[in-house]
Design a protein around this motif. Structure first.
Motif, mmCIF file in Angstrom:
data_model
loop_
_atom_site.group_PDB
_atom_site.id
_atom_site.type_symbol
_atom_site.label_atom_id
_atom_site.label_comp_id
_atom_site.label_asym_id
_atom_site.label_seq_id
_atom_site.Cartn_x
_atom_site.Cartn_y
_atom_site.Cartn_z
ATOM 1 N N SER A 212 46.059 34.318 44.143
ATOM 2 C CA SER A 212 45.069 34.094 43.081
ATOM 3 C C SER A 212 45.625 34.567 41.747
ATOM 4 N N PHE A 213 45.175 33.898 40.672
ATOM 5 C CA PHE A 213 45.501 34.356 39.326
ATOM 6 C C PHE A 213 44.570 35.487 38.884
ATOM 7 N N GLU A 214 43.469 35.669 39.586
ATOM 8 C CA GLU A 214 42.562 36.760 39.284
ATOM 9 C C GLU A 214 42.874 37.947 40.191
ATOM 10 N N THR A 215 42.323 39.101 39.846
ATOM 11 C CA THR A 215 42.634 40.322 40.596
ATOM 12 C C THR A 215 41.473 40.808 41.455
ATOM 13 N N ALA A 216 40.242 40.660 40.977
ATOM 14 C CA ALA A 216 39.096 41.237 41.686
ATOM 15 C C ALA A 216 38.926 40.632 43.069
ATOM 16 N N ASN A 217 39.133 39.328 43.187
ATOM 17 C CA ASN A 217 38.956 38.708 44.498
ATOM 18 C C ASN A 217 40.046 39.147 45.470
ATOM 19 N N LEU A 224 38.820 42.488 53.591
ATOM 20 C CA LEU A 224 38.274 41.431 54.446
ATOM 21 C C LEU A 224 39.274 40.865 55.438
ATOM 22 N N THR A 225 40.561 41.041 55.166
ATOM 23 C CA THR A 225 41.577 40.403 56.000
ATOM 24 C C THR A 225 42.854 41.225 56.013
ATOM 25 N N LYS A 226 43.661 41.005 57.051
ATOM 26 C CA LYS A 226 44.960 41.661 57.147
ATOM 27 C C LYS A 226 46.094 40.760 56.659
ATOM 28 N N VAL A 227 45.813 39.506 56.317
ATOM 29 C CA VAL A 227 46.888 38.610 55.896
ATOM 30 C C VAL A 227 47.421 39.054 54.541
ATOM 31 N N ARG A 228 48.628 38.610 54.231
ATOM 32 C CA ARG A 228 49.300 39.032 53.001
ATOM 33 C C ARG A 228 48.683 38.378 51.764
ATOM 34 N N LEU A 229 48.599 39.160 50.703
ATOM 35 C CA LEU A 229 47.997 38.730 49.446
ATOM 36 C C LEU A 229 49.056 38.703 48.350
ATOM 37 N N VAL A 230 48.934 37.730 47.450
ATOM 38 C CA VAL A 230 49.905 37.572 46.360
ATOM 39 C C VAL A 230 49.166 37.450 45.034
ATOM 40 N N GLN A 231 49.532 38.327 44.103
ATOM 41 C CA GLN A 231 48.976 38.266 42.757
ATOM 42 C C GLN A 231 49.791 37.304 41.913
ATOM 43 N N LEU A 232 49.184 36.204 41.512
ATOM 44 C CA LEU A 232 49.859 35.256 40.640
ATOM 45 C C LEU A 232 49.921 35.811 39.216
ATOM 46 N N ILE A 233 51.025 35.511 38.547
ATOM 47 C CA ILE A 233 51.264 35.996 37.181
ATOM 48 C C ILE A 233 51.580 34.796 36.302
ATOM 49 N N ASP A 234 50.685 34.460 35.412
ATOM 50 C CA ASP A 234 50.918 33.323 34.527
ATOM 51 C C ASP A 234 51.928 33.695 33.445
ATOM 52 N N GLY A 235 52.449 32.659 32.782
ATOM 53 C CA GLY A 235 53.446 32.886 31.747
ATOM 54 C C GLY A 235 52.871 33.442 30.464
ATOM 55 N N SER A 236 51.538 33.396 30.328
ATOM 56 C CA SER A 236 50.860 33.939 29.154
ATOM 57 C C SER A 236 49.418 34.254 29.539
ATOM 58 N N GLY A 237 48.677 34.879 28.637
ATOM 59 C CA GLY A 237 47.265 35.119 28.884
ATOM 60 C C GLY A 237 46.993 36.304 29.787
ATOM 61 N N ALA A 238 45.795 36.290 30.400
ATOM 62 C CA ALA A 238 45.335 37.408 31.215
ATOM 63 C C ALA A 238 44.460 36.890 32.347
ATOM 64 N N PRO A 239 44.347 37.636 33.446
ATOM 65 C CA PRO A 239 43.432 37.235 34.520
ATOM 66 C C PRO A 239 41.999 37.122 33.995
ATOM 67 N N TYR A 240 41.307 36.042 34.368
ATOM 68 C CA TYR A 240 39.989 35.805 33.796
ATOM 69 C C TYR A 240 39.002 36.899 34.166
ATOM 70 N N ASP A 241 39.110 37.443 35.385
ATOM 71 C CA ASP A 241 38.169 38.490 35.775
ATOM 72 C C ASP A 241 38.332 39.727 34.903
ATOM 73 N N LEU A 242 39.573 40.041 34.502
ATOM 74 C CA LEU A 242 39.782 41.177 33.616
ATOM 75 C C LEU A 242 39.225 40.884 32.228
ATOM 76 N N VAL A 243 39.435 39.672 31.748
ATOM 77 C CA VAL A 243 38.884 39.280 30.445
ATOM 78 C C VAL A 243 37.374 39.408 30.448
ATOM 79 N N LYS A 244 36.746 38.889 31.483
ATOM 80 C CA LYS A 244 35.280 38.890 31.566
ATOM 81 C C LYS A 244 34.712 40.297 31.657
#
Length: 369
Positions: A212-217, A224-244
């Motif tokens: 996900s490009f967001e962090t809160a989810n 909720l799960t044991k599967v691996r999670l990956v934080q996407l990092i865009d080339g500019s801007g900020a995660p929308y959840d952090l902005v909000k």
């Protein structure tokens, strides 16, 4: 030329292309490429350089080309079903604008701070969405893909998982616009985890990443799960959840050592845009590589970069080929193998590719068979 003839001709023409694209997925015990210590090839929206994105045909093509993972972007329907679309708006990738029975569904909404007039998945039931037919999203760059317009419905998450299980490849779902969907009462994380579990994707060693490009989810998913999670990092801007939420941190902050330390508290990897690994100068050429790959690895984080595409339009100027003044230059294939090889040699653990065969070929060149 009849439509069937055009489809057959287009399919043969595309099949003749020797693509050069790969993806890498690090982690605990994923696909064979991971276990061998080699980067993995992730079929970006399937093999979206050769078939319209997020169609079963695109995913099948990626599998046939040797992708280790296929990537469905996930959005929700009105009746809480999960389907594979790049975004929740529909006009650029389906025939919805030509369907008179849905004319009154066209609305103006604000998604992640951007206002758009379109048709949106959350206003359709799954049964209604399945009557639509998919189309090439960027026909100006990929005109050959338009031969497949109108042939396939929007796939469900279940169909993608069934395909992955049938062919023993990994899946790499991305939750799109999670804060927006949460605001509609259509949270995607719980049904995504439940569906993955139903198909046997539920442990750290399984061939699955959630991104996900967001962090809160992602921070919620950690519980909720044991599967691996990956934080996407865009080339500019900020995660929308952090902005909000009023958090002033940007993606540039998240790739700093302190940001990576924070990400490592809830995720197992980062998915940075390629320009976070090798910045591009004003003239479109590559600059000096950053320390992101090294810094992420020091935090125990896998690095899967995105997105490598074959066309000059999407390549750094260093790897474009042909005469810029010639017709079709934008969509002409450049030296995608050279670009992939450079990324591999910089130590990435995986690459998202629109043409997975290119990634597989470059990986063989760099690491051997």
């Amino acid at each position: 030329m009849s439509r069937i003839t055009r489809v057959l001709a287009g399919g043969l023409a595309v099949a003749a292309v020797a693509g050069f694209c790969t993806t890498v997925a690090g982690g605990v015990a994923p696909a064979a490429a991971d276990r061998a210590g080699r980067p993995v090839v992730i079929g970006h929206r399937g093999a979206s350089g050769l078939r319209p994105e997020h169609t079963l045909a695109s995913y099948r093509m990626a599998i046939s080309q040797g992708a280790d993972y296929i990537e469905p972007d996930i959005v929700a329907t009105k009746d809480r079903r999960l389907v594979a679309r790049h975004d929740n708006w529909l006009a650029d990738s389906t025939d919805v604008e030509n369907r008179s029975e849905f004319a009154d569904r066209r609305k103006t909404k604000t998604v992640d701070g951007t206002t758009r007039t379109d048709w949106f998945t959350e206003d359709f039931t799954l049964a209604e969405l399945r009557t639509l037919r998919t189309e090439e999203r960027i026909p100006a760059v990929r005109p050959d893909n338009t031969v497949f317009d109108g042939l396939e419905p929007i796939p469900t998450l279940e169909e993608v998982l069934e395909l992955a299980r049938k062919h023993d490849v990994g899946v790499y779902p991305e939750t799109k616009h999670p804060t927006y969907f949460d605001g509609l009462g259509l949270s995607m994380e719980e049904p995504l985890v439940a569906t993955l579990h139903r198909y046997g994707f539920d442990s750290r060693g399984d061939k699955v990443f959630i991104q996900s490009f967001e962090t809160a989810n992602l921070r919620d998913l950690r519980h909720l799960t044991k599967v691996r999670l990956v934080q996407l990092i865009d080339g500019s801007g900020a995660p929308y959840d952090l902005v909000k939420s009023g958090d002033r941190r940007t993606y540039a902050d998240l790739v700093k050592p302190e940001g990576l330390k924070w990400i490592a508290s809830y995720a197992q990897g980062v998915g940075p845009a390629t320009n976070r690994i090798v910045p591009v100068t004003a003239d479109g050429r590559l600059g000096t590589p950053t320390t992101l790959v090294r810094d992420a690895h020091r935090r125990g984080l896998t690095v899967h970069t995105w997105t490598v595409r074959n066309e000059n339009e999407f390549l750094p100027a260093d790897f474009r080929q042909g005469n810029a003044a010639a017709p079709g230059y934008r969509s002409a294939t450049g030296d995608v193998g050279g670009w992939l090889s450079k990324l591999y040699k910089l130590g990435v653990d995986g690459v998202f590719c629109d043409d997975p065969s290119a990634g597989v070929g470059a990986r063989t060149e760099v690491f051997g068979s």
